[in-house]
Design an enzyme around this catalytic site. Structure first.
Site, PDB file in Angstrom:
ATOM      1  N   ASP A  21       0.823  -1.221   0.000  1.00 40.50           N
ATOM      2  CA  ASP A  21       0.000   0.000   0.000  1.00 40.50           C
ATOM      3  C   ASP A  21       0.850   1.262   0.000  1.00 40.50           C
ATOM      4  O   ASP A  21       0.660   2.163  -0.819  1.00 40.50           O
ATOM      5  CB  ASP A  21      -0.917   0.032   1.237  1.00 40.50           C
ATOM      6  CG  ASP A  21      -2.048  -0.984   1.139  1.00 40.50           C
ATOM      7  OD1 ASP A  21      -2.367  -1.425   0.022  1.00 40.50           O
ATOM      8  OD2 ASP A  21      -2.608  -1.328   2.203  1.00 40.50           O
ATOM      9  N   ARG A 101       0.595   3.493  17.345  1.00 40.69           N
ATOM     10  CA  ARG A 101       0.185   4.576  16.439  1.00 40.69           C
ATOM     11  C   ARG A 101       0.430   5.971  17.026  1.00 40.69           C
ATOM     12  O   ARG A 101       0.967   6.836  16.338  1.00 40.69           O
ATOM     13  CB  ARG A 101      -1.282   4.401  16.000  1.00 40.69           C
ATOM     14  CG  ARG A 101      -1.519   3.112  15.192  1.00 40.69           C
ATOM     15  CD  ARG A 101      -0.604   3.021  13.965  1.00 40.69           C
ATOM     16  NE  ARG A 101      -0.719   1.760  13.228  1.00 40.69           N
ATOM     17  CZ  ARG A 101       0.070   0.700  13.404  1.00 40.69           C
ATOM     18  NH1 ARG A 101       1.023   0.718  14.314  1.00 40.69           N
ATOM     19  NH2 ARG A 101      -0.080  -0.388  12.670  1.00 40.69           N
ATOM     20  N   ASP A 130      -6.787   1.945  12.634  1.00 43.41           N
ATOM     21  CA  ASP A 130      -5.556   2.732  12.611  1.00 43.41           C
ATOM     22  C   ASP A 130      -5.721   4.097  11.957  1.00 43.41           C
ATOM     23  O   ASP A 130      -5.087   5.066  12.354  1.00 43.41           O
ATOM     24  CB  ASP A 130      -4.432   1.931  11.931  1.00 43.41           C
ATOM     25  CG  ASP A 130      -3.919   0.826  12.847  1.00 43.41           C
ATOM     26  OD1 ASP A 130      -4.095   0.953  14.072  1.00 43.41           O
ATOM     27  OD2 ASP A 130      -3.357  -0.155  12.336  1.00 43.41           O
ATOM     28  N   SER A 181      -2.425 -10.371   6.643  1.00 43.34           N
ATOM     29  CA  SER A 181      -1.985  -9.004   6.895  1.00 43.34           C
ATOM     30  C   SER A 181      -1.441  -8.978   8.322  1.00 43.34           C
ATOM     31  O   SER A 181      -2.116  -9.387   9.269  1.00 43.34           O
ATOM     32  CB  SER A 181      -3.192  -8.067   6.760  1.00 43.34           C
ATOM     33  OG  SER A 181      -2.915  -6.855   7.427  1.00 43.34           O
TER      34      SER A 181
HETATM   35  N1  ARG Z   1      -7.221  -4.996  15.318  1.00 41.73           N
HETATM   36  C1  ARG Z   1      -6.005  -4.529  15.904  1.00 41.73           C
HETATM   37  C2  ARG Z   1      -6.113  -3.078  16.296  1.00 41.73           C
HETATM   38  O1  ARG Z   1      -6.958  -2.407  15.788  1.00 41.73           O
HETATM   39  C3  ARG Z   1      -4.793  -4.826  15.070  1.00 41.73           C
HETATM   40  C4  ARG Z   1      -4.797  -4.323  13.683  1.00 41.73           C
HETATM   41  C5  ARG Z   1      -3.609  -4.856  12.988  1.00 41.73           C
HETATM   42  N2  ARG Z   1      -3.437  -4.452  11.624  1.00 41.73           N
HETATM   43  C6  ARG Z   1      -3.093  -5.293  10.637  1.00 41.73           C
HETATM   44  N3  ARG Z   1      -2.829  -4.781   9.483  1.00 41.73           N
HETATM   45  N4  ARG Z   1      -3.011  -6.580  10.813  1.00 41.73           N
HETATM   46  O2  ARG Z   1      -5.365  -2.606  17.101  1.00 41.73           O
END
Ligand code: ARG
Length: 425
Positions: A21, A101, A130, A181
């Site tokens: 991405d 983040r 995120d 992912s």
């Molecule tokens: N669901 C988790 C969160 O919102 C992890 C997200 C992880 N992202 C990924 N691209 N696997 O904190």
């Protein structure tokens, strides 16, 4: 520099992960905005080859590429407060992505100011948490910066992205072949997509990268002692270490015993339920140990009250509100609760489980002479009788009043102290 490069060209700072991405985004942003793109990657302990990512960013056309090692800061200023709060979203997820983040945004904002960028771009899609964490954190720290989310805007499918990459000579990262992912930080590894999207499908072994399955993990248990000072882990088996090193070491040790695999149907902020697999060996061990030490040194009312704060805290962090006044105020409360959370916790690691098997603290509220059933007992048993009389009095009165009304009584008189003959003393 005011958002422009030396040549007067507008500059966008891209939060670059090195994946498909954000690699496509470098090219796409340049083309759509006729601007310079600076790629910045924040190292929070992900196992990717970040030097290689930097080289790829330049090859794709970034005018600059930076990697910022923020592992120590991540441990000391993000993992530690989350640990002090025993923060687990929905009781299970230690928030390794969610706490990374706001740190990334802190670093990106610093870099944007240093490099004269007036826009930060990120590679989050439109259906995850995120994007919220990035944008709300930017709004909190640098409201003057503009935000772009190309992946959310361009409406390309994954296959179309790959075609775009091929068409424009963008090197495709090897991770493209993975059906999953993955997002990593020192505190957890999150895995989504592929067969995991069916909540009934048991995760195949190949989703796991940090933890050993039951057949591969040692057949003998291993004990580990974690030392705490005011809520902060400071040693493993007596050897003092930086927190970031303690976390790395425990990820290895506990991961080898298969500890910290989490399978969660998770409620995202954007209204979707998703199936998430996490690996969090160190977080699992440290949160268990920390909770246990707290139960040794905290008074009952503080311990119980703190639990309700922990729940709110985890929700705030998950929902992107790390920099909110409420979260900051709760940090101050939690910090105060940690003053006496010092001591040692012993855990047994074996075949996927970490069990606390011992704890000790100079501030332990456990008193052997009060709790023992042996001759050394100093608890005043006779004091219990009066205590129970007072404690139970409201119930006794209400029961007597109900009985009197049921029996058609009319006066306001009833005998509270008239004990039935069967009550044992
Ligand atoms: N669901 C988790 C969160 O919102 C992890 C997200 C992880 N992202 C990924 N691209 N696997 O904190």
């Amino acid at each position: 520099m005011n958002g422009s490069s030396a040549e007067g060209q507008k500059k966008i700072l891209l939060a670059y992960s090195g994946g498909l991405d954000t690699s496509v985004a470098i090219h796409w942003l340049k083309e759509k905005n006729s601007c310079d793109v600076v790629a910045v990657t924040i190292d929070v302990g992900q196992s990717d080859d970040l030097k290689d990512a930097m080289r790829r960013a330049k090859a794709i056309g970034a005018s600059g590429a930076w990697v910022i090692d923020a592992k120590k800061e991540f441990a000391d200023n993000f993992i530690l407060p989350a640990l002090k709060a025993n923060a687990l979203y929905e009781g299970k997820y230690p928030l390794g992505t969610a706490i990374a983040r706001p740190l990334m945004v802190m670093k990106l904002v610093e870099m944007a100011k240093r490099l004269g960028c007036d826009t930060i771009a990120h590679g989050c899609t439109g259906k995850g948490n995120d994007q919220v964490r990035f944008e709300v954190s930017i709004a909190a720290l640098a409201p003057e910066l503009a935000i772009l989310a190309p992946t959310r805007d361009w409406k390309m499918s994954r296959d179309e992205e790959i075609a775009y990459a091929n068409e424009h000579g963008i090197p495709i990262p090897v991770t493209v072949d993975s059906p999953y992912s993955i997002d990593e930080s020192l505190w957890s590894r999150a895995i989504e997509c592929g067969v995991l999207e069916d909540p009934m499908v048991e995760p195949p072994e190949d989703v796991y990268g940090w933890t050993m399955g039951p057949s591969g993990s040692p057949d003998a248990p291993e004990n580990v002692e974690v030392g705490f000072d005011e809520g902060k882990p400071v040693s493993i088996n007596g050897a003092e270490m930086e927190l970031a090193d303690i976390v790395s070491k425990l990820n290895e040790m506990a991961g080898n015993h298969g500890i910290g695999r989490i399978d969660l149907i998770e409620n995202r902020l954007v209204g979707i339920k998703s199936r998430e697999i996490y690996e969090a060996p160190a977080a699992t061990v440290l949160i268990k140990a920390h909770q246990d030490l707290e139960s040794l040194v905290m008074t009952k009312d503080l311990l119980h009250y703190k639990k309700s704060v922990e729940q709110t805290y985890a929700d705030l962090v998950y929902n992107g509100l790390w920099f909110s006044p409420l979260k900051i105020a709760l940090d101050a409360f939690i910090e105060k609760t940690q003053e006496l959370v010092s001591g040692t916790v012993k855990l047994k690691l074996f075949k996927g489980s970490a069990v606390v098997v011992g704890r000790d603290s100079p501030y332990s509220l456990y008193s052997a002479s009060l709790s023992t059933y042996t001759k050394g007992d100093e608890f005043d048993h006779s004091a219990a009788k009066g205590f129970i009389y007072v404690w139970g009095l409201p119930l006794k009165v209400s029961s007597l009043v109900r009985a009197r009304n049921a029996g058609g009584g009319t006066t306001n008189e009833f005998a509270v102290d008239q004990e039935p003959a069967t009550v044992s003393k």
